[in-house]
Scaffold this motif. Structure first.
Motif, PDB file in Angstrom:
ATOM      1  N   ARG A 232       0.830  -1.202   0.000  1.00 27.14           N
ATOM      2  CA  ARG A 232       0.000   0.000   0.000  1.00 27.14           C
ATOM      3  C   ARG A 232       0.873   1.265   0.000  1.00 27.14           C
ATOM      4  NH1 ARG A 232      -5.519  -0.524  -1.190  1.00 27.14           N
ATOM      5  NH2 ARG A 232      -6.502  -2.096   0.140  1.00 27.14           N
ATOM      6  N   ARG A 233       2.039   1.188   0.636  1.00 27.09           N
ATOM      7  CA  ARG A 233       2.954   2.331   0.729  1.00 27.09           C
ATOM      8  C   ARG A 233       4.276   2.004   0.031  1.00 27.09           C
ATOM      9  NH1 ARG A 233       1.616   6.329   3.976  1.00 27.09           N
ATOM     10  NH2 ARG A 233       3.774   6.916   4.367  1.00 27.09           N
ATOM     11  N   TRP A 234       4.180   1.366  -1.119  1.00 24.52           N
ATOM     12  CA  TRP A 234       5.322   0.767  -1.794  1.00 24.52           C
ATOM     13  C   TRP A 234       6.451   1.731  -2.081  1.00 24.52           C
ATOM     14  CZ3 TRP A 234       6.793   2.658  -6.535  1.00 24.52           C
ATOM     15  CH2 TRP A 234       5.855   3.443  -7.229  1.00 24.52           C
ATOM     16  N   TYR A 235       6.133   2.987  -2.285  1.00 21.10           N
ATOM     17  CA  TYR A 235       7.152   3.940  -2.724  1.00 21.10           C
ATOM     18  C   TYR A 235       8.309   4.061  -1.732  1.00 21.10           C
ATOM     19  CZ  TYR A 235       8.874   7.970  -5.294  1.00 21.10           C
ATOM     20  OH  TYR A 235       9.653   8.816  -6.048  1.00 21.10           O
ATOM     21  N   HIS A 244      14.061   6.390  -4.829  1.00 20.34           N
ATOM     22  CA  HIS A 244      13.544   7.360  -5.805  1.00 20.34           C
ATOM     23  C   HIS A 244      14.523   7.682  -6.929  1.00 20.34           C
ATOM     24  CE1 HIS A 244      15.614  11.134  -4.358  1.00 20.34           C
ATOM     25  NE2 HIS A 244      15.635  10.484  -3.223  1.00 20.34           N
ATOM     26  N   ILE A 245      15.796   7.372  -6.777  1.00 17.10           N
ATOM     27  CA  ILE A 245      16.715   7.549  -7.907  1.00 17.10           C
ATOM     28  C   ILE A 245      16.426   6.515  -8.996  1.00 17.10           C
ATOM     29  CG2 ILE A 245      18.576   6.045  -7.041  1.00 17.10           C
ATOM     30  CD1 ILE A 245      20.559   8.153  -8.154  1.00 17.10           C
ATOM     31  N   VAL A 246      15.875   5.369  -8.613  1.00 17.31           N
ATOM     32  CA  VAL A 246      15.509   4.327  -9.574  1.00 17.31           C
ATOM     33  C   VAL A 246      14.067   4.507 -10.046  1.00 17.31           C
ATOM     34  CG1 VAL A 246      15.225   1.822  -9.902  1.00 17.31           C
ATOM     35  CG2 VAL A 246      17.160   2.706  -8.575  1.00 17.31           C
ATOM     36  N   GLU A 247      13.184   4.942  -9.181  1.00 16.27           N
ATOM     37  CA  GLU A 247      11.773   5.015  -9.539  1.00 16.27           C
ATOM     38  C   GLU A 247      11.409   6.327 -10.245  1.00 16.27           C
ATOM     39  OE1 GLU A 247       7.683   5.297  -9.908  1.00 16.27           O
ATOM     40  OE2 GLU A 247       8.851   6.771  -8.781  1.00 16.27           O
ATOM     41  N   GLN A 248      11.932   7.449  -9.783  1.00 11.81           N
ATOM     42  CA  GLN A 248      11.534   8.746 -10.340  1.00 11.81           C
ATOM     43  C   GLN A 248      12.645   9.405 -11.148  1.00 11.81           C
ATOM     44  OE1 GLN A 248      11.243  12.415  -7.864  1.00 11.81           O
ATOM     45  NE2 GLN A 248       9.078  12.446  -8.467  1.00 11.81           N
ATOM     46  N   ALA A 249      13.796   9.626 -10.518  1.00 17.08           N
ATOM     47  CA  ALA A 249      14.876  10.362 -11.176  1.00 17.08           C
ATOM     48  C   ALA A 249      15.511   9.584 -12.317  1.00 17.08           C
ATOM     49  CB  ALA A 249      15.939  10.754 -10.149  1.00 17.08           C
ATOM     50  N   ASN A 307      12.495   2.955   4.175  1.00 19.14           N
ATOM     51  CA  ASN A 307      13.946   3.001   4.339  1.00 19.14           C
ATOM     52  C   ASN A 307      14.661   3.637   3.152  1.00 19.14           C
ATOM     53  OD1 ASN A 307      13.426   0.968   2.525  1.00 19.14           O
ATOM     54  ND2 ASN A 307      14.277  -0.685   3.757  1.00 19.14           N
ATOM     55  N   ILE A 308      13.919   4.403   2.328  1.00 19.02           N
ATOM     56  CA  ILE A 308      14.570   5.030   1.184  1.00 19.02           C
ATOM     57  C   ILE A 308      15.220   6.356   1.580  1.00 19.02           C
ATOM     58  CG2 ILE A 308      12.977   3.944  -0.442  1.00 19.02           C
ATOM     59  CD1 ILE A 308      11.609   6.681  -0.774  1.00 19.02           C
ATOM     60  N   TYR A 309      16.157   6.778   0.766  1.00 20.68           N
ATOM     61  CA  TYR A 309      16.818   8.069   0.959  1.00 20.68           C
ATOM     62  C   TYR A 309      15.913   9.206   0.480  1.00 20.68           C
ATOM     63  CZ  TYR A 309      21.531   6.042   1.793  1.00 20.68           C
ATOM     64  OH  TYR A 309      22.627   5.393   2.313  1.00 20.68           O
ATOM     65  N   ASP A 310      16.330  10.452   0.778  1.00 23.35           N
ATOM     66  CA  ASP A 310      15.618  11.592   0.202  1.00 23.35           C
ATOM     67  C   ASP A 310      16.522  12.464  -0.679  1.00 23.35           C
ATOM     68  OD1 ASP A 310      17.061  13.048   2.151  1.00 23.35           O
ATOM     69  OD2 ASP A 310      15.350  13.104   3.518  1.00 23.35           O
ATOM     70  N   PHE A 327      21.891  14.799  -9.869  1.00 20.36           N
ATOM     71  CA  PHE A 327      21.478  15.141  -8.505  1.00 20.36           C
ATOM     72  C   PHE A 327      19.962  15.072  -8.409  1.00 20.36           C
ATOM     73  CE2 PHE A 327      25.341  17.363  -9.617  1.00 20.36           C
ATOM     74  CZ  PHE A 327      26.182  17.082  -8.556  1.00 20.36           C
ATOM     75  N   CYS A 328      19.461  14.446  -7.353  1.00 20.48           N
ATOM     76  CA  CYS A 328      18.020  14.394  -7.141  1.00 20.48           C
ATOM     77  C   CYS A 328      17.715  14.520  -5.652  1.00 20.48           C
ATOM     78  CB  CYS A 328      17.414  13.117  -7.717  1.00 20.48           C
ATOM     79  SG  CYS A 328      18.100  11.569  -7.091  1.00 20.48           S
ATOM     80  N   ARG A 329      16.531  15.059  -5.382  1.00 22.07           N
ATOM     81  CA  ARG A 329      16.137  15.300  -3.984  1.00 22.07           C
ATOM     82  C   ARG A 329      14.622  15.301  -3.892  1.00 22.07           C
ATOM     83  NH1 ARG A 329      18.151  20.779  -2.427  1.00 22.07           N
ATOM     84  NH2 ARG A 329      16.364  21.457  -3.686  1.00 22.07           N
TER      85      ARG A 329
END
Length: 460
Positions: A232-235, A244-249, A307-310, A327-329
């Motif tokens: 439910r909160r997979w992200y 998020h570097i793999v999923e979004q950036a 446990n993902i980074y920001d 660079f991503c944030r």
């Protein structure tokens, strides 16, 4: 059958003909789709992006219908179908999803594939992408798969094997790296490949966004098991999203690879960490910044932000000496940007997605992209338009030569950040770091792995 690991050089053995097939204009010459046979679409993973993809697929061809839907849970199916029928209210003939073809559970993907569909849309949580691609290709289905294609090395190697089988079976296997499908970017990168700024020296990209507060209503009090809570909160869980570097950036990393004609980097060093996600702090009440500059109050019990980074900062190195900096944030109330800059020996290219800016400056031949009057440049729609046209022409597109490289490039950056080590392409391709839980069941105990600490986190 043994699995032969592709080396970096193996990835570069792409014929001129194959490269040309992936070029911008090739699919426009296939003519209008043949409407002689209705194609049945199976939709697997019925969230927001998936609903968008389904809408675009249903508009891409004059003779298709939505035949089956599958998700781990029932509520996304109902919400998605309602949204689709509202979006396409003038096309009721596009919907033929009988109640018995709404499949729920961890095996819903297989039931959709087995329901008599011709094409499947794979838009679930990224962790499941490799097994879903494998099942669909083995069953002889055309596939649209949203990015990323995997979250770890073993998953990516599975996708590579499935992509080979797709070619053997003459099946479409198309990705959702949307910027590859826009005319503005196609023209810009064509200019780069033609030498408009000379030899490439340095590539820079940024993907700075707000905190991406997703799925706020789901927590440990209204989910029954560890697995339901995490899906439910997979992200927020690395095993599910890849971080998020793999999923979004990864979109920005994809454009880096595009600049280099899809030659993967030799190595990467990456830094990153976690400063502002509430789950990284002790239990309590916090004010979370949102992407639009406003704030929302949240109460953290610890853990629900996974446990993902920001933030990440990566330095990629190519064998020819080119370096790429990404660079991503994801932190609220901070500077936001989504930019690309390529420095060459004879000029500089600057691209920015939000402003649709595509220019070549500091050059003897400056250039600015000018959109044709009245033409909508929607990559989300184009990726489906071209896929279905290729299926109708019996020349199905397979974009795996590039999307597998992009996915691994993002994964190797995360590996470098988590471990604090320099990671080579070959190390990443041979990595045994399998993030997917073994013998996954609804009642599986899934303790949240600690946030990775560089110098402590071990790569395998």
């Amino acid at each position: 059958m043994s699995l032969i690991l592709p080396t970096r050089r193996d990835f570069l053995k792409v014929s001129t003909a194959a490269a040309a097939m992936a070029a911008a204009g090739v699919h426009t010459s296939m003519g209008a789709p043949d409407p002689s046979r209705k194609l049945k679409i199976g939709f697997i993973g019925c969230g927001g992006r998936g609903t968008g993809a389904a809408s675009q697929a249903l508009q891409a061809d004059s003779n298709v219908e939505l035949w089956a839907m599958g998700d781990a849970f029932r509520d996304p199916i109902d919400k998605s179908l309602e949204s689709l029928k509202t979006l396409l209210k003038d096309k009721p003939e596009k919907f033929n999803v009988a109640e018995e073809r709404k499949f729920v559970g961890l095996d819903a993907y297989q039931k959709v594939i087995d329901s008599g569909v011709d094409v499947v849309l794979l838009t679930t949580t990224p962790a499941f992408r490799p097994m879903h691609i494998k099942a669909a290709i083995e069953a002889g289905k055309h596939v649209f798969a949203e990015k990323p294609m995997a979250v770890d090395g073993p998953g990516l190697r599975s996708v590579i094997e499935s992509a080979k089988k797709a070619k053997e079976k003459n099946l479409a296997l198309v990705d959702g790296f949307v910027w590859r499908w826009t005319q503005a970017n196609r023209e810009a990168y064509k200019k780069l490949h033609e030498g408009a700024i000379g030899d490439i020296r340095t590539i820079y990209s940024s993907y700075y966004t707000g905190s991406v507060d997703r799925y706020p209503k789901w927590n440990r009090t209204n989910t029954k098991t560890d697995l339901e809570w995490q899906i439910r909160r997979w992200y927020y869980f690395t095993w599910l999203s890849g971080d998020h570097i793999v999923e979004q950036a990864i979109h920005s990393i994809d454009k880096m690879l595009w600049t280099m004609k899809d030659e993967p980097p030799a190595s990467v060093v990456c830094v990153g960490g976690r400063q502002a996600r509430p789950g990284a702090l002790p239990p309590g009440k916090y004010q979370l910044g949102k992407a639009d500059g406003t704030t929302t109050d949240v109460e953290s019990a610890g853990g629900e932000y996974g446990n993902i980074y920001d933030h990440f900062g990566a330095e990629f190195r190519w064998e020819n000496g080119v370096k790429g900096y990404h660079f991503c944030r994801q932190i609220g109330r901070c500077y936001n940007a989504n930019t690309d800059e390529v420095v060459g020996s004879k000029g500089v290219y600057q691209g920015e997605s939000a402003s649709k800016r595509h220019v070549i400056i500091h050059s003897d031949n400056p250039w600015r992209y000018q959109a044709p009057s009245g033409v909508k440049d929607n990559g989300y729609q184009t990726e489906h338009d071209e896929m279905y046209a290729s299926i109708r022409a019996n020349k199905p597109i397979n974009t795996s030569e590039r999307f597998t490289k992009t996915t691994m490039t993002a994964i190797m950056a995360r590996m470098a950040a988590y471990s604090g080590k320099e990671v080579t392409w070959q190390q990443a391709m041979e990595s045994k770091e399998d993030l997917f839980p073994k013998d996954l069941k609804w009642d599986s105990k899934l303790p949240v792995a600690p946030v990775a600490i560089p110098g402590v986190y071990e790569l395998t």
